[in-house]
Design a protein around this motif. Structure first.
Motif, PDB file in Angstrom:
ATOM      1  N   HIS A 321       0.815  -1.215   0.000  1.00 14.18           N
ATOM      2  CA  HIS A 321       0.000   0.000   0.000  1.00 14.18           C
ATOM      3  C   HIS A 321       0.849   1.266   0.000  1.00 14.18           C
ATOM      4  O   HIS A 321       0.301   2.371  -0.058  1.00 14.18           O
ATOM      5  N   TYR A 322       2.162   1.097   0.074  1.00 11.34           N
ATOM      6  CA  TYR A 322       3.070   2.240  -0.019  1.00 11.34           C
ATOM      7  C   TYR A 322       4.245   1.877  -0.931  1.00 11.34           C
ATOM      8  O   TYR A 322       5.393   2.219  -0.652  1.00 11.34           O
ATOM      9  N   THR A 323       3.958   1.167  -2.025  1.00 11.57           N
ATOM     10  CA  THR A 323       5.013   0.751  -2.946  1.00 11.57           C
ATOM     11  C   THR A 323       5.566   1.960  -3.682  1.00 11.57           C
ATOM     12  O   THR A 323       4.945   3.042  -3.713  1.00 11.57           O
ATOM     13  N   GLU A 325       5.775   2.426  -6.831  1.00  7.78           N
ATOM     14  CA  GLU A 325       4.879   2.795  -7.937  1.00  7.78           C
ATOM     15  C   GLU A 325       3.703   3.632  -7.435  1.00  7.78           C
ATOM     16  O   GLU A 325       3.324   4.635  -8.057  1.00  7.78           O
ATOM     17  N   GLN A 326       3.139   3.246  -6.288  1.00  3.25           N
ATOM     18  CA  GLN A 326       2.012   3.997  -5.738  1.00  3.25           C
ATOM     19  C   GLN A 326       2.427   5.381  -5.266  1.00  3.25           C
ATOM     20  O   GLN A 326       1.730   6.374  -5.505  1.00  3.25           O
ATOM     21  N   ALA A 329       3.088   7.659  -8.227  1.00  2.00           N
ATOM     22  CA  ALA A 329       1.840   8.105  -8.840  1.00  2.00           C
ATOM     23  C   ALA A 329       1.211   9.237  -8.035  1.00  2.00           C
ATOM     24  O   ALA A 329       0.667  10.195  -8.598  1.00  2.00           O
ATOM     25  N   LYS A 330       1.300   9.160  -6.699  1.00  4.51           N
ATOM     26  CA  LYS A 330       0.750  10.215  -5.859  1.00  4.51           C
ATOM     27  C   LYS A 330       1.520  11.524  -6.020  1.00  4.51           C
ATOM     28  O   LYS A 330       0.943  12.607  -6.066  1.00  4.51           O
TER      29      LYS A 330
END
Length: 355
Positions: A321-323, A325-326, A329-330
């Motif tokens: 949930h905190y990769t 990639e993520q 994106a944020k």
């Protein structure tokens, strides 16, 4: 898995366990306040109980006994059981010798729960309670031979100075954490409060749990308490531990670190950096280039702090949930001025801005 130092062999042993309950207890404080240690006529409540158990006859000849509450560390925190123990021992002394004069010098009497009845009983029995001011603490004077005591106290209620000459002075020493508590806290990675007692995860919702999963507390290692409270807390801690041990499998939270073995170089960075000692090198896994051994993180034990994911040089660890990639994106969405779209029918302009 917990590593402990064997005091006999002086070697480190590794113990595997499913849950742990820390119930190391507490101990009576033995400081030098009020001239303790300078005379055999000055004892603690615990030492007084020993005399009552083994030498009760010595109190038949005593004329007066004084007790001082809130000694040493108890000036900073309430030790909870001191007042109750003092009143209990005072009532026992009155039964042994009804003519005995007993003075209890206190800052604030706190007899928890139904023990308030004992306080009422003590006053009816003729035990004298004298409230002293914290800024004017009682003064103890010991004769050179240590056999004569003089106690000067300012009674806050009567606004008068009194001079007592007790045959025995009893100090209500507070309970303090055992020295091993800090070592255990470092060993199990659990928290202590400002006074050195174990700190629960939540005082209302998780009163016997640590913030670290699978580790629980009970008894006076948590804070000073009466015996019945310790028994109830021990039962609660055992019940919490059974919930862990009775399950064939545990459900882990979503925020845990996950290793991609194919990217792991086996550098041991995660093993060294983890504050909870969770990552291990599993020889059965294949790392980058097919090397034997790669990092493995047990999801049920991981605390989700993200330290290993931040420090891994090979980027082989990701925090769910905190990769990367993520998070990327944020960040891109935050910096893109056109990423936030507000429908025109939801925008209200003031009259000054209307064309």
């Amino acid at each position: 898995t917990t590593e402990i130092q064997n005091s006999v062999t002086n070697q480190t042993e590794e113990i595997k366990h499913g849950a742990a309950i820390l119930a190391t207890g507490a101990q009576e404080y033995r400081g030098a306040e009020y001239s303790y240690g300078t005379s055999s006529k000055i004892v603690t409540q615990q030492e007084l109980e020993g005399l009552l158990s083994h030498q009760p006859a010595i109190f038949s000849g005593e004329k007066s006994i004084a007790m001082i509450q809130c000694v040493g560390p108890a000036e900073k925190y309430c030790s909870r059981i001191c007042c109750t123990v003092a009143i209990k021992n005072a009532l026992t002394l009155k039964k042994l010798n009804p003519a005995l004069q007993i003075f209890i010098l206190y800052r604030d009497i706190r007899t928890y729960g139904f023990k308030e009845k004992e306080y009422t009983k003590a006053r009816k029995a003729g035990i004298i309670f004298m409230r002293y001011d914290p800024e004017k603490k009682p003064e103890v004077i010991v004769s050179p031979d240590g056999q004569q005591l003089e106690l000067n106290v300012f009674d806050r209620s009567l606004q008068r100075d009194f001079r007592l000459a007790p045959d025995l002075l009893v100090l209500s020493m507070p309970l303090v954490p055992r020295p091993e508590s800090r070592e255990l806290a470092n060993l199990f990675k659990v928290a202590l409060d400002e006074h050195g007692f174990f700190l629960e995860a939540h005082v209302k919702l998780r009163p016997v749990d640590f913030a670290t999963n699978g580790i629980f507390m009970a008894g006076m290692a948590h804070y000073p308490k009466l015996l019945d409270e310790s028994l109830i807390q021990a039962q609660a801690a055992a019940a919490r531990a059974v919930r862990v041990l009775s399950r064939p499998s545990l459900t882990a939270g979503g925020q845990v670190a996950v290793v991609t073995p194919e990217l792991c170089t086996g550098c041991l960075t995660c093993v060294r950096i983890c504050p909870f000692n969770v990552p291990i090198i599993d020889a059965s896994l294949k790392g980058i280039g097919g090397i034997s051994g790669a990092a493995y993180i047990e999801a049920a034990v991981c605390q989700g702090c993200g330290t290993c994911a931040a420090e891994c040089p090979a980027r082989a660890i990701q925090l769910m949930h905190y990769t990367d990639e993520q998070l990327n994106a944020k960040v891109d969405a935050l910096l893109d001025p056109y990423s936030v779209f507000i429908p025109l029918n939801q925008v209200t302009l003031s009259k000054e801005l209307e064309p």
